[in-house]
Design an enzyme around this catalytic site. Sequence first.
Site, mmCIF file in Angstrom:
data_model
loop_
_atom_site.group_PDB
_atom_site.id
_atom_site.type_symbol
_atom_site.label_atom_id
_atom_site.label_comp_id
_atom_site.label_asym_id
_atom_site.label_seq_id
_atom_site.Cartn_x
_atom_site.Cartn_y
_atom_site.Cartn_z
ATOM 1 N N VAL A 26 -2.139 15.713 -2.848
ATOM 2 C CA VAL A 26 -1.526 15.629 -1.517
ATOM 3 C C VAL A 26 -0.484 16.718 -1.330
ATOM 4 C CG1 VAL A 26 -0.193 14.205 0.072
ATOM 5 C CG2 VAL A 26 -1.960 13.151 -1.359
ATOM 6 N N ARG A 72 4.876 6.266 -3.057
ATOM 7 C CA ARG A 72 4.979 4.894 -3.535
ATOM 8 C C ARG A 72 6.387 4.389 -3.227
ATOM 9 N NH1 ARG A 72 0.228 4.792 -3.539
ATOM 10 N NH2 ARG A 72 -1.214 4.340 -5.265
ATOM 11 N N HIS A 89 2.139 1.501 5.080
ATOM 12 C CA HIS A 89 1.349 2.126 4.013
ATOM 13 C C HIS A 89 -0.017 2.569 4.551
ATOM 14 C CE1 HIS A 89 0.733 2.107 -0.644
ATOM 15 N NE2 HIS A 89 0.149 3.149 -0.086
ATOM 16 N N GLU A 93 6.851 -3.901 -0.915
ATOM 17 C CA GLU A 93 5.816 -4.251 0.055
ATOM 18 C C GLU A 93 4.812 -5.229 -0.568
ATOM 19 O OE1 GLU A 93 2.519 -0.768 -0.076
ATOM 20 O OE2 GLU A 93 4.453 -0.059 0.652
ATOM 21 N N ASP A 119 6.590 5.231 4.916
ATOM 22 C CA ASP A 119 5.272 4.612 5.048
ATOM 23 C C ASP A 119 5.068 3.586 3.939
ATOM 24 O OD1 ASP A 119 2.519 4.412 6.106
ATOM 25 O OD2 ASP A 119 1.975 5.251 4.158
ATOM 26 N N GLY A 175 -2.379 7.563 4.560
ATOM 27 C CA GLY A 175 -3.677 8.095 4.165
ATOM 28 C C GLY A 175 -4.850 7.326 4.727
ATOM 29 N N TYR A 176 -4.615 6.571 5.806
ATOM 30 C CA TYR A 176 -5.634 5.666 6.332
ATOM 31 C C TYR A 176 -6.508 6.272 7.422
ATOM 32 C CZ TYR A 176 -5.438 1.008 4.262
ATOM 33 O OH TYR A 176 -5.594 -0.066 3.428
#
Length: 377
Positions: free
Chosen positions: A128, A209, A255, A238, A233, A258-259
């Site tokens: 990334v 993370r 989160h 979480e 994010d 990357g969706y």
Amino acid sequence: MKILVDENMPYAETLFSQLGEVILKPGRSLTADDLVDIDALMIRSVTKVNAALISKANKLKFVGTATAGMDHVDQALLKEKGIYFTAAPGCNKVGVAEYVFSVMMVLAQQQGFSVFEQTVGIIGAGQVGSYLQQCLQGIGIKVLINDPFKQEEGDEREFTSLDRLLQEADVITLHTPITRDGKYPTHHLINEEILNSLRADQILINAARGPVVDNQALKRRLQQADGFMAALDVFEFEPEVDMELLPLLAFATPHVAGYGLEGKARGTTMIFNSYCEFIGNELRAHASDLLPTAPVPKVVLDRKWDEATLHTLTQLVYDVRRDDAQFRREIGAPGAFDLMRKEYWDRREYSAVTLVGSAQCRLKPLAKLGFQVEVSQ
């Protein structure tokens, strides 16, 4: 053959049903009983694969995670048990990079600065971080990168010390895994001392993370209300979210950096192809074959692009404010964090859009950002 699949994995049921019986379950709440008589397990990052989870996995031979990150899987345990493991490195790198760029672009509009006058510090130069570096430098934004592992491995890029990056970067964006041991642990890498050293005009983005940033220390830093901004994010605990931290954040999302639809399709097809190879099946899938046409597939430019054009083009594809608004509106409801992930919209990547223009439009940098380009005569 029984294949247990996270119900939030797009295209998985269609693909894996060609190989056997597909059982869909919510990934975060999987139990040991769910794995009885299961031959293969296909997960995302919300599933912790540990001794407790596989304690009753009497037939399990394959675990695949449709994510780039692997810190949710005890790989040593799987190896010890003779269970094959695979991941999808790089599958979501484009989506995460475009999330970070959207945060930058929207804050530039809101705060009245130019993204081209910012120095971006990237901590973590894996898939990334490296892709983000390539995109930003491709359009002329100054980038500093920090990754002691890559540096010690002999990576030839110019690396920057963490201290210098934290001092010189206007935007600090995190792209590390979460580690608690070793030479360079990342758990609470951004701690109270570092947060208190950051300038009032700096921006912190965490799409890596949650525990890489000490969320309690971040809350105290933001409560100083001196202009320092943060976008998260990911959250330390979480799906639980600190409701005192939330209103202090410039942007908050569940989160989903990357969706993007392309990234999820890549992740699913990568582990599908790995499983086919594992069982000796010749079937193969290609992410591009699964994707629909973008809502706006083509944009024609009639002049050389500028920063205003860039705002329009990038927000046409993805604007972080959409996800942020939904998150703040719905996060108070039970199970909202995972529900928003499960029902996430079909967000596309820049590559789903073709930009058309003459040579005078100078589209090449926009291609480096990820758009398809077509030079007209």
